[in-house]
Design an enzyme around this catalytic site. Structure first.
Site, PDB file in Angstrom:
ATOM      1  N   SER A  12     -37.469  29.290  49.643  1.00  0.00           N
ATOM      2  CA  SER A  12     -36.953  28.786  51.172  1.00  0.00           C
ATOM      3  C   SER A  12     -35.280  29.463  51.251  1.00  0.00           C
ATOM      4  O   SER A  12     -35.291  30.755  51.002  1.00  0.00           O
ATOM      5  CB  SER A  12     -36.810  27.275  50.771  1.00  0.00           C
ATOM      6  OG  SER A  12     -36.492  26.955  52.396  1.00  0.00           O
ATOM      7  N   HIS A  39     -40.542  29.974  53.377  1.00  0.00           N
ATOM      8  CA  HIS A  39     -40.203  29.007  54.778  1.00  0.00           C
ATOM      9  C   HIS A  39     -39.578  29.917  55.778  1.00  0.00           C
ATOM     10  O   HIS A  39     -38.645  30.620  55.422  1.00  0.00           O
ATOM     11  CB  HIS A  39     -39.284  27.662  54.401  1.00  0.00           C
ATOM     12  CG  HIS A  39     -39.896  26.745  53.492  1.00  0.00           C
ATOM     13  ND1 HIS A  39     -39.084  25.958  52.796  1.00  0.00           N
ATOM     14  CD2 HIS A  39     -40.974  26.814  53.153  1.00  0.00           C
ATOM     15  CE1 HIS A  39     -39.741  25.235  51.993  1.00  0.00           C
ATOM     16  NE2 HIS A  39     -40.986  25.684  52.217  1.00  0.00           N
ATOM     17  N   ASP A 132     -39.491  21.390  48.149  1.00  0.00           N
ATOM     18  CA  ASP A 132     -40.822  21.698  48.341  1.00  0.00           C
ATOM     19  C   ASP A 132     -41.183  22.781  47.113  1.00  0.00           C
ATOM     20  O   ASP A 132     -40.327  23.637  46.579  1.00  0.00           O
ATOM     21  CB  ASP A 132     -41.126  22.675  49.638  1.00  0.00           C
ATOM     22  CG  ASP A 132     -42.268  23.190  49.993  1.00  0.00           C
ATOM     23  OD1 ASP A 132     -43.282  22.185  49.547  1.00  0.00           O
ATOM     24  OD2 ASP A 132     -42.761  24.053  50.694  1.00  0.00           O
TER      25      ASP A 132
END
Length: 345
Positions: A12, A39, A132
């Site tokens: 991310s 992401h 995540d």
């Protein structure tokens, strides 16, 4: 015996540079397929990441296409606003519900890889905020795969690797420059036997993969995944179920949205601030209307009634000041912030 030939990587914030460094060290003849979720904003039409990764390293990189066959020596990148999933012989690119506030999300990729390839999977968690990838890495490890995280001290944003290390017994924690060499070695080693999986756990993962693959969550049996919680989904306001992966707790609603405990906490505390400012806006409109009506009454000679409206307007203004101060002092919380504050006490 099968080799470790499925590499799944999640990143991310701070992950763009980390991914380029990692793939730059992978050999051109890598006998494995590499799958990447990074992401990104959903409004981006096409990810620049495949081009950047191909330019940085020796392996070809491309944006994944739904239904295409899995090939070794290839890097596949999740498209913007689509989940990337794996089946036994092909790739799925889907518009399933968001997980941990993202699509693509890391957990669906990791989960589908673990379900279909077991001990052949190597999962890698790189720089990123929140958590995540933690639940997905837990599933990879539970099914006999290998778990790798970027050393948090080496990560621009250490929350994702730190979360994974708290919940998963990782096999390697190294600076990103070292991870390519570890992968090059692992893919030439035997994957070992697949682990016997509890039937209920197997069914849970199957249902969650189906939800990410655009199946209806209710129809897939989402209510069999866990117990009802007192919380509602920040995305659709449906009831949230509490799920457990070992000691790890997370949540999923009956329409399919999924949240780690940390992403749920972050979203709810953000929503609280939004709600307070909405209340301030509504109260200011009320106060302005009271003043407007008071002025109108004064102009028409109804001085006593006008004063009553101005008194109520002043009371509303006092309440607005209290609400505004509450908004200013409200904290946006996440696990990393709470842990940091507790360590300094």
């Amino acid at each position: 015996m099968a080799k470790r030939d499925i590499i799944v990587i999640g990143a991310s914030a701070g992950g763009y540079e980390a991914l380029k460094i990692l793939v730059s060290g992978l050999p051109a003849n890598l006998p494995a397929s590499v799958f990447v979720v990074w992401h990104m904003a959903p409004e981006i039409r096409e990810s620049v990441l495949p081009y950047a990764l191909q330019k940085a390293g020796k392996l070809p990189a491309k944006q994944a296409v739904d239904g295409e066959a899995i090939k070794t020596g290839q890097i596949y990148v999740a498209p913007p606003d689509f989940h990337l999933l794996l089946e036994t012989d092909r790739i799925r690119v889907t518009k399933g519900p968001k997980e941990n506030r993202f699509r693509p999300a890391v957990d669906p990729l990791f989960r589908s890889a673990a379900y279909n390839f077991g001990s052949r999977v190597v999962g890698v968690v790189l720089s990123g905020a929140l958590d995540d990838g933690t639940a997905g890495l837990w599933t990879i490890k539970y099914r006999g795969g290998t778990a790798i995280v970027q050393d948090p001290l080496d990560a621009e944003f250490p929350s994702m690797p730190k979360s994974a290390m708290r919940e998963v017994k990782v096999d390697f924690c190294e600076p990103v420059e070292e991870i390519a060499g570890i992968l090059a070695r692992l893919v030439n080693e035997s994957a070992g036997e697949n682990i016997q999986i509890d039937m209920n756990e197997n069914e849970k993962v199957k249902i969650e993969i189906g939800i990410a693959a655009e199946d209806g969550a209710y129809e897939r049996g989402v209510f069999n995944l866990g117990d009802l919680s007192p919380f509602t989904c920040p995305d659709c306001h449906g009831v949230l179920l509490k799920l457990k992966d070992g000691k790890l707790v997370r949540f999923r609603c009956h329409t399919g949205h999924a949240f780690s405990a940390d992403s749920l906490l972050t979203t709810l505390t953000e929503n609280v601030e939004d709600s307070i400012w909405n209340a301030v806006r509504a109260m200011e409109e009320n106060m302005m209307l009271l003043k407007h009506l008071g002025n109108h009454l004064a102009e028409t000679g109804q001085k006593e009634l006008s004063e009553s409206y101005f008194i109520k307007a002043q009371e509303a203004e006092n309440r607005i000041d209290i609400m505004r101060q509450a908004a200013m002092r409200h904290e946006k919380l996440n696990t990393e912030k709470i842990l940091q504050e507790s360590a300094t006490e």
